[in-house]
Design a protein around this motif. Structure first.
Motif, PDB file in Angstrom:
ATOM      1  N   GLY A  15     -69.020   9.040  -2.786  1.00 20.03           N
ATOM      2  CA  GLY A  15     -68.385   9.179  -4.197  1.00 20.03           C
ATOM      3  C   GLY A  15     -67.992   7.641  -4.492  1.00 20.03           C
ATOM      4  O   GLY A  15     -67.032   7.439  -4.919  1.00 20.03           O
ATOM      5  N   CYS A  16     -68.707   6.604  -3.857  1.00 22.89           N
ATOM      6  CA  CYS A  16     -68.005   5.357  -3.665  1.00 22.89           C
ATOM      7  C   CYS A  16     -67.925   4.742  -5.081  1.00 22.89           C
ATOM      8  O   CYS A  16     -67.125   3.814  -5.157  1.00 22.89           O
ATOM      9  CB  CYS A  16     -69.132   4.375  -3.038  1.00 22.89           C
ATOM     10  N   GLY A  17     -68.578   5.115  -5.999  1.00 20.27           N
ATOM     11  CA  GLY A  17     -68.526   4.406  -7.392  1.00 20.27           C
ATOM     12  C   GLY A  17     -68.899   2.965  -7.449  1.00 20.27           C
ATOM     13  O   GLY A  17     -69.786   2.426  -6.748  1.00 20.27           O
ATOM     14  N   ASP A  28     -73.324   7.742  -3.586  1.00 21.08           N
ATOM     15  CA  ASP A  28     -72.933   7.820  -4.864  1.00 21.08           C
ATOM     16  C   ASP A  28     -74.169   8.569  -5.425  1.00 21.08           C
ATOM     17  O   ASP A  28     -75.266   8.062  -5.249  1.00 21.08           O
ATOM     18  CB  ASP A  28     -72.581   6.726  -5.830  1.00 21.08           C
ATOM     19  N   SER A  30     -74.154   9.364  -8.870  1.00 21.36           N
ATOM     20  CA  SER A  30     -74.076   9.285 -10.582  1.00 21.36           C
ATOM     21  C   SER A  30     -75.359   8.841 -11.225  1.00 21.36           C
ATOM     22  O   SER A  30     -76.265   7.930 -10.576  1.00 21.36           O
ATOM     23  CB  SER A  30     -72.978   8.265 -10.935  1.00 21.36           C
TER      24      SER A  30
END
Length: 233
Positions: A15-17, A28, A30
């Protein structure tokens, strides 16, 4: 060079963004992370106004492995020395969080470390109680509104309308919070999932190398978050 790479710790950042340092393997799932690796499609969607332009303008890193953390991670067993996730676990339902932690342990070697940073529910409640009871402080309705915003139990204040906006909302539903934790409940969850020696840790207090390049002060300090670190047996 090959021997030097062998000596480097194998670190997994889930979930590094927008934080994707080279010392870590960054993951990630997303919509924006996926589009960042498809610039032509990204430009087309922006021109067609099928997704908000504000989202498209964010300079996402491209050294990111795209993967949905709610599913099996695309790595063999025991390949990482440590795993880290910041403000990720609260986006999973509790049962899904357990499954996620079991899967993280699968890809971390025996004796490897797992560190999780989440919004601190205890700090959020303390803030609300202080604002709601403080003489001359915020109006009670304003305090309740701020509490709801901090909890982020819904991504939007009103439902999306229209086909493409509904599709975009479905893809971004991960951004809303599903379950919140304080330090003690996070440690219990990690223990329940099979991790050992789960301890609440201070900001960047860790046995994991290069924690300083992934743990950001705005997500931890002044009550923004609480971290727990555990070990795979």
């Amino acid at each position: 060079m090959a021997s030097e790479q062998m000596l480097r710790p194998r670190l997994l950042h889930l979930g590094c963004g927008l934080t994707a340092p080279d010392e870590w393997l960054n993951v990630d799932g997303s919509w924006n992370a996926w589009l960042a690796q498809r610039p032509r499609l990204k430009r087309t969607l922006t021109r067609m106004r099928l997704v908000p332009k504000s989202q498209m303008d964010i300079p996402w890193p491209t050294n990111v492995t795209i993967a949905d953390v709610r599913r099996k991670l695309p790595f063999p067993e025991g390949v990482f020395d440590a795993a880290y996730a910041s403000h990720l676990l609260e986006h999973l339902y509790r049962d899904a969080a357990i499954r996620f932690l079991v899967e993280v342990q699968r890809v971390v070697r025996s004796g490897g470390l797992v560190r999780l940073l989440v919004p601190d529910l205890a700090a959020i409640v303390r803030e609300y109680r202080g604002e709601a009871t403080m003489e001359g402080g915020l109006h009670q309705d304003d305090s309740a509104r701020r509490l709801c915003e901090r909890l982020l139990m819904r991504a939007e204040s009103s439902p999306h309308r229209g086909l493409f906006r509904s599709i975009y909302a479905a893809k971004t539903d991960f951004h809303s919070h599903k379950w919140m934790y304080d330090g003690a409940s996070l440690a219990r969850l990690m223990t329940e999932a099979g991790l050992h020696d789960c301890q609440i840790m201070s900001y960047r207090e860790s046995k994991i190398p290069h924690i300083d390049v992934v743990e950001m002060p705005g997500r931890f300090l002044n009550g923004a978050g609480v971290a727990v670190e555990g070990r795979r047996i």
